[in-house]
Design an enzyme around this catalytic site. Structure first.
Site, PDB file in Angstrom:
ATOM      1  N   SER A 125     -63.428 -18.142  28.353  1.00  0.00           N
ATOM      2  CA  SER A 125     -62.365 -17.283  28.881  1.00  0.00           C
ATOM      3  C   SER A 125     -62.937 -16.185  29.763  1.00  0.00           C
ATOM      4  O   SER A 125     -64.054 -15.706  29.536  1.00  0.00           O
ATOM      5  CB  SER A 125     -61.608 -16.638  27.702  1.00  0.00           C
ATOM      6  N   TYR A 150     -61.933 -11.777  19.326  1.00  0.00           N
ATOM      7  CA  TYR A 150     -61.637 -13.038  20.031  1.00  0.00           C
ATOM      8  C   TYR A 150     -62.585 -13.185  21.227  1.00  0.00           C
ATOM      9  O   TYR A 150     -63.269 -14.202  21.366  1.00  0.00           O
ATOM     10  CB  TYR A 150     -60.183 -13.086  20.511  1.00  0.00           C
ATOM     11  N   LYS A 154     -65.964 -15.904  22.136  1.00  0.00           N
ATOM     12  CA  LYS A 154     -66.203 -16.711  23.353  1.00  0.00           C
ATOM     13  C   LYS A 154     -67.600 -16.410  23.911  1.00  0.00           C
ATOM     14  O   LYS A 154     -68.323 -17.300  24.332  1.00  0.00           O
ATOM     15  CB  LYS A 154     -65.132 -16.416  24.417  1.00  0.00           C
TER      16      LYS A 154
HETATM   17  C1  WQD Z   1     -51.059 -10.411  31.057  1.00  0.00           C
HETATM   18  C2  WQD Z   1     -50.514  -9.105  31.607  1.00  0.00           C
HETATM   19  C3  WQD Z   1     -50.271  -7.360  29.978  1.00  0.00           C
HETATM   20  C4  WQD Z   1     -47.113  -9.252  27.657  1.00  0.00           C
HETATM   21  C5  WQD Z   1     -55.017 -12.899  27.238  1.00  0.00           C
HETATM   22  C6  WQD Z   1     -56.393 -13.139  26.682  1.00  0.00           C
HETATM   23  C7  WQD Z   1     -57.044 -14.252  27.456  1.00  0.00           C
HETATM   24  C8  WQD Z   1     -56.172 -15.468  27.367  1.00  0.00           C
HETATM   25  C9  WQD Z   1     -54.805 -15.149  27.986  1.00  0.00           C
HETATM   26  C10 WQD Z   1     -56.576 -16.985  25.566  1.00  0.00           C
HETATM   27  C11 WQD Z   1     -51.229  -7.884  31.036  1.00  0.00           C
HETATM   28  C12 WQD Z   1     -48.909  -7.759  30.551  1.00  0.00           C
HETATM   29  C13 WQD Z   1     -48.091  -9.008  28.604  1.00  0.00           C
HETATM   30  C14 WQD Z   1     -45.942  -8.459  27.620  1.00  0.00           C
HETATM   31  C15 WQD Z   1     -46.755  -7.211  29.503  1.00  0.00           C
HETATM   32  N1  WQD Z   1     -56.034 -15.857  26.028  1.00  0.00           N
HETATM   33  N2  WQD Z   1     -47.909  -8.009  29.507  1.00  0.00           N
HETATM   34  N3  WQD Z   1     -45.811  -7.462  28.555  1.00  0.00           N
HETATM   35  O1  WQD Z   1     -54.088 -10.175  28.146  1.00  0.00           O
HETATM   36  O2  WQD Z   1     -54.509 -11.064  30.499  1.00  0.00           O
HETATM   37  O3  WQD Z   1     -55.129 -12.456  28.551  1.00  0.00           O
HETATM   38  O4  WQD Z   1     -54.247 -14.074  27.202  1.00  0.00           O
HETATM   39  O5  WQD Z   1     -57.228 -17.787  26.165  1.00  0.00           O
HETATM   40  O6  WQD Z   1     -58.294 -14.538  26.884  1.00  0.00           O
HETATM   41  O7  WQD Z   1     -57.152 -11.960  26.858  1.00  0.00           O
HETATM   42  O8  WQD Z   1     -52.740 -12.123  29.085  1.00  0.00           O
HETATM   43  O9  WQD Z   1     -50.344 -12.652  29.135  1.00  0.00           O
HETATM   44  O10 WQD Z   1     -51.221 -11.124  27.303  1.00  0.00           O
HETATM   45  O11 WQD Z   1     -51.071 -10.277  29.625  1.00  0.00           O
HETATM   46  O12 WQD Z   1     -46.619  -6.313  30.325  1.00  0.00           O
HETATM   47  O13 WQD Z   1     -45.020  -8.626  26.776  1.00  0.00           O
HETATM   48  O14 WQD Z   1     -49.148  -8.977  31.231  1.00  0.00           O
HETATM   49  O15 WQD Z   1     -50.341  -5.947  29.825  1.00  0.00           O
HETATM   50  O16 WQD Z   1     -51.313  -6.915  32.052  1.00  0.00           O
HETATM   51  P1  WQD Z   1     -54.129 -11.319  29.097  1.00  0.00           P
HETATM   52  P2  WQD Z   1     -51.278 -11.575  28.714  1.00  0.00           P
END
Ligand code: WQD
Length: 339
Positions: A125, A150, A154
């Site tokens: 990741s 997590y 990785k």
């Molecule tokens: C994306 C953006 C949030 C939810 C994580 C893991 C990564 C992978 C993918 C496993 C951010 C914003 C999110 C919400 C929001 N996981 N957000 N409201 O954190 O980039 O990555 O998931 O493989 O390893 O770190 O993904 O989709 O959680 O967030 O505003 O209800 O959306 O703050 O900026 P992230 P995400």
């Protein structure tokens, strides 16, 4: 050729099984169904007209894992997705994450090293980079102290594989560092099945759009970005799945002079949270109910991939746009909520 896909009923795993079967591979799936559903096999079979072999198995059980490999010595390659992947949960349950993500990797590699064909693809990741100093992020960007157990699993996973490859020259491995996988298969026969309240942005958006959630909370609009919201590299899960098949073929054909390689898998384009919302509104034709709230702890400001290495060495690049991915996610949401 027989390929083992661990976590093969999960989101990325199931889409990769489809692409493997489309390319003529014989697939055997291991999944403990902790974060997936046995029904996903029907979806895969419907798309490819081939039913993958399946064994319900918890890879934390070393004896069962060893017994599985006793039965399947003719495996040509392993694509290892099986792992826990919720950042927030990993902070609360570190030992569950280290056991499930690290022990299982060690058991997998111990068995793989006994086979004639030792080809291994590891699901990693972009989390390993933390907030990269330079954007877009290349594979040579420094791996930073993980912000969550997590992310640490990785990083540790990659180091375990690298060290094992050093002393097992006939073990060929590739670590694929995903950016943000989103979307669903264009048939809507498989897609993302988050359990409980989605932690990730896109499933939360589509569940809000379908009326399962009242309102999306946007975690902060006071970041130093154009519209104040965080930027990520959202990659269509089918593009991501296709990269796994290409990477596996590279290992099988022994094309590399190094037996351990790392590739970033992204579109190379960053999109803000508000741009993702706009994409949803465009493809769905409906407004999304959202509000701006405080930042989420641990979020990096921006992360998007430099895809040069994967483009050049794998000959792979993404084919789908953010709108394509959002449309596929929305079609999938509408289909599964119809039931
Ligand atoms: C994306 C953006 C949030 C939810 C994580 C893991 C990564 C992978 C993918 C496993 C951010 C914003 C999110 C919400 C929001 N996981 N957000 N409201 O954190 O980039 O990555 O998931 O493989 O390893 O770190 O993904 O989709 O959680 O967030 O505003 O209800 O959306 O703050 O900026 P992230 P995400």
């Amino acid at each position: 050729m027989k390929v083992l896909v661990t976590g093969g009923l999960g989101f990325i795993g199931s889409h990769t099984v489809v692409e493997l079967q489309n390319k003529g591979f014989e697939v055997v799936i291991i999944d403990n169904l902790s974060n997936s559903s046995i029904d996903v096999i029907e979806g895969i079979t419907k798309i490819t007209n081939k039913r993958p072999a399946f064994e319900k198995l918890d890879l934390r059980d070393k004896q069962s894992t060893d017994q599985f490999f006793e039965k399947h010595k003719d495996i040509t390659g392993v694509i290892h997705f099986a792992a826990s992947k919720a950042v927030g949960e990993s902070v609360k349950e570190p030992l569950m994450y280290y056991e499930n993500n690290i022990n299982t990797l060690v058991y997998m590699l111990q068995n793989l090293c006994q086979l004639d064909n030792k080809n291994f693809i590891f699901s990693s990741s972009c989390t390993v980079y933390g907030q990269a100093d330079k954007l877009p992020v290349t594979e040579s960007a420094p791996v930073k102290p993980a912000e969550s157990p997590y992310g640490n699993t990785k990083q540790i996973g990659e180091e375990i594989i690298r060290d094992t490859c050093k002393v097992n020259k006939d073990l060929n491995a590739i670590a694929l560092r995903y950016f943000n996988p989103i979307g669903a298969h264009p048939t809507s026969d498989i897609g993302e099945l988050p359990i409980g309240v989605p932690q990730n942005l896109v499933p939360y958006i589509t569940q809000t759009g379908i009326g399962m959630r009242d309102q999306l909370s946007v975690f902060g609009d006071d970041y130093p970005t154009e519209d104040g919201t965080c930027i990520r590299d959202y990659i269509h899960v089918v593009d991501l799945a296709k990269a796994h098949v290409i990477a596996l073929e590279r290992l099988i054909e022994n094309k590399s002079d190094s037996n351990y390689e790392v590739f970033n898998l992204g579109t190379g384009k960053g999109s803000s949270v508000l741009e993702v919302i706009q994409s949803f509104e465009k493809v769905s034709g409906q407004k999304l109910n959202y509000k701006i709230v405080d930042r989420r702890e641990g979020d990096v400001i921006a992360a998007y991939a430099d895809t040069t290495h994967a483009n050049k060495v794998l000959g792979w690049k993404t084919e789908s746009t953010l709108d394509d991915a959002m449309a596929s996610a929305w079609n999938w949401e509408k289909k599964i909520r119809k039931k």
